[in-house]
Design a protein around this motif. Structure first.
Motif, PDB file in Angstrom:
ATOM      1  N   ALA A   7       0.836  -1.208   0.000  1.00 21.43           N
ATOM      2  CA  ALA A   7       0.000   0.000   0.000  1.00 21.43           C
ATOM      3  C   ALA A   7       0.867   1.253   0.000  1.00 21.43           C
ATOM      4  N   ALA A   8       1.933   1.250   0.771  1.00 22.98           N
ATOM      5  CA  ALA A   8       2.839   2.406   0.812  1.00 22.98           C
ATOM      6  C   ALA A   8       3.498   2.631  -0.548  1.00 22.98           C
ATOM      7  N   GLU A   9       3.889   1.553  -1.215  1.00 28.71           N
ATOM      8  CA  GLU A   9       4.477   1.666  -2.554  1.00 28.71           C
ATOM      9  C   GLU A   9       3.453   2.222  -3.552  1.00 28.71           C
ATOM     10  N   ALA A  10       2.221   1.730  -3.467  1.00 28.19           N
ATOM     11  CA  ALA A  10       1.175   2.209  -4.373  1.00 28.19           C
ATOM     12  C   ALA A  10       0.915   3.698  -4.158  1.00 28.19           C
ATOM     13  N   LEU A  11       0.874   4.132  -2.899  1.00 28.02           N
ATOM     14  CA  LEU A  11       0.666   5.546  -2.600  1.00 28.02           C
ATOM     15  C   LEU A  11       1.822   6.384  -3.122  1.00 28.02           C
ATOM     16  N   ALA A  12       3.039   5.927  -2.950  1.00 28.56           N
ATOM     17  CA  ALA A  12       4.208   6.658  -3.460  1.00 28.56           C
ATOM     18  C   ALA A  12       4.147   6.760  -4.984  1.00 28.56           C
ATOM     19  N   ARG A  13       3.736   5.687  -5.639  1.00 34.81           N
ATOM     20  CA  ARG A  13       3.610   5.696  -7.105  1.00 34.81           C
ATOM     21  C   ARG A  13       2.528   6.685  -7.548  1.00 34.81           C
ATOM     22  N   LEU A  14       1.385   6.699  -6.841  1.00 37.42           N
ATOM     23  CA  LEU A  14       0.315   7.660  -7.163  1.00 37.42           C
ATOM     24  C   LEU A  14       0.812   9.085  -7.045  1.00 37.42           C
TER      25      LEU A  14
END
Length: 185
Positions: A7-14
């Protein structure tokens, strides 16, 4: 890798990509939804007129459709936007607000489900009103819609045709603030 790390990676990508998201949402929720999108790193747009919708949706990476303030004009705009997203194979989310209260709204929500939303998000009453079997509402709707269903409540149930998990972070306080469910979609 844990779910939290993913989830943290997805948020950083967003936040890095800053994708455009078009929100056809409840008029009382527009500002709150826009601010939540901005906080996530998204670029929201909120236009809901049929003569402009294609200009905004054609560049959107995703679409939110919230049935909260459903006028005849908004129904037409929703149909245009959803058809474009489906034709372009881009994800869209259906939030069938109050479909458990209004049968015409439930009929429209079922029509939209046939256009294959990536996610259907609603409370227990809304999901049950749309599900083929109300006693296993989220599972049944996920199977029939061939997508993900998020049923919110004290425990959020996230169900896909391939599995299910529960999120235990619900609070009654969310029901006390206008648009928290809308923004969660």
């Amino acid at each position: 890798q844990t779910a939290v790390e993913k989830a943290a990676e997805a948020l950083a990508r967003l936040r890095h990509e800053r994708p455009s998201v078009h929100c056809l949402t409840n008029t009382v929720a527009q500002a709150f939804t826009a601010n939540c999108c901005l906080a996530l790193g998204l670029r929201p747009s909120m236009t809901d007129t049929a003569n402009e919708i294609l200009y905004f949706v054609r560049d959107a990476r995703a679409l939110l459709v919230n049935l909260g303030t459903l006028t005849p004009e908004r129904r037409d705009t929703i149909a245009i936007a959803v058809d474009l997203m489906r034709d372009e194979r881009r994800p869209w989310v259906l939030d069938p607000v109050f479909c458990d209260v209004s049968e015409p709204r439930a009929v429209f929500a079922r029509e939209l489900i046939r256009r294959q939303p990536a996610i259907i998000r609603g409370n227990h009453g809304e999901i049950s009103a749309l599900a083929p079997l109300p006693e296993k509402a989220a599972q049944g709707l996920a199977s029939s819609a061939m997508g993900i269903v998020v049923q919110t409540g004290p425990v959020d149930h996230i169900v896909s045709p391939g599995g299910k998990f529960d999120v235990l972070n619900g609070t009654p306080l969310l029901g006390q603030v206008t648009a928290t469910g809308c923004a969660g979609a």
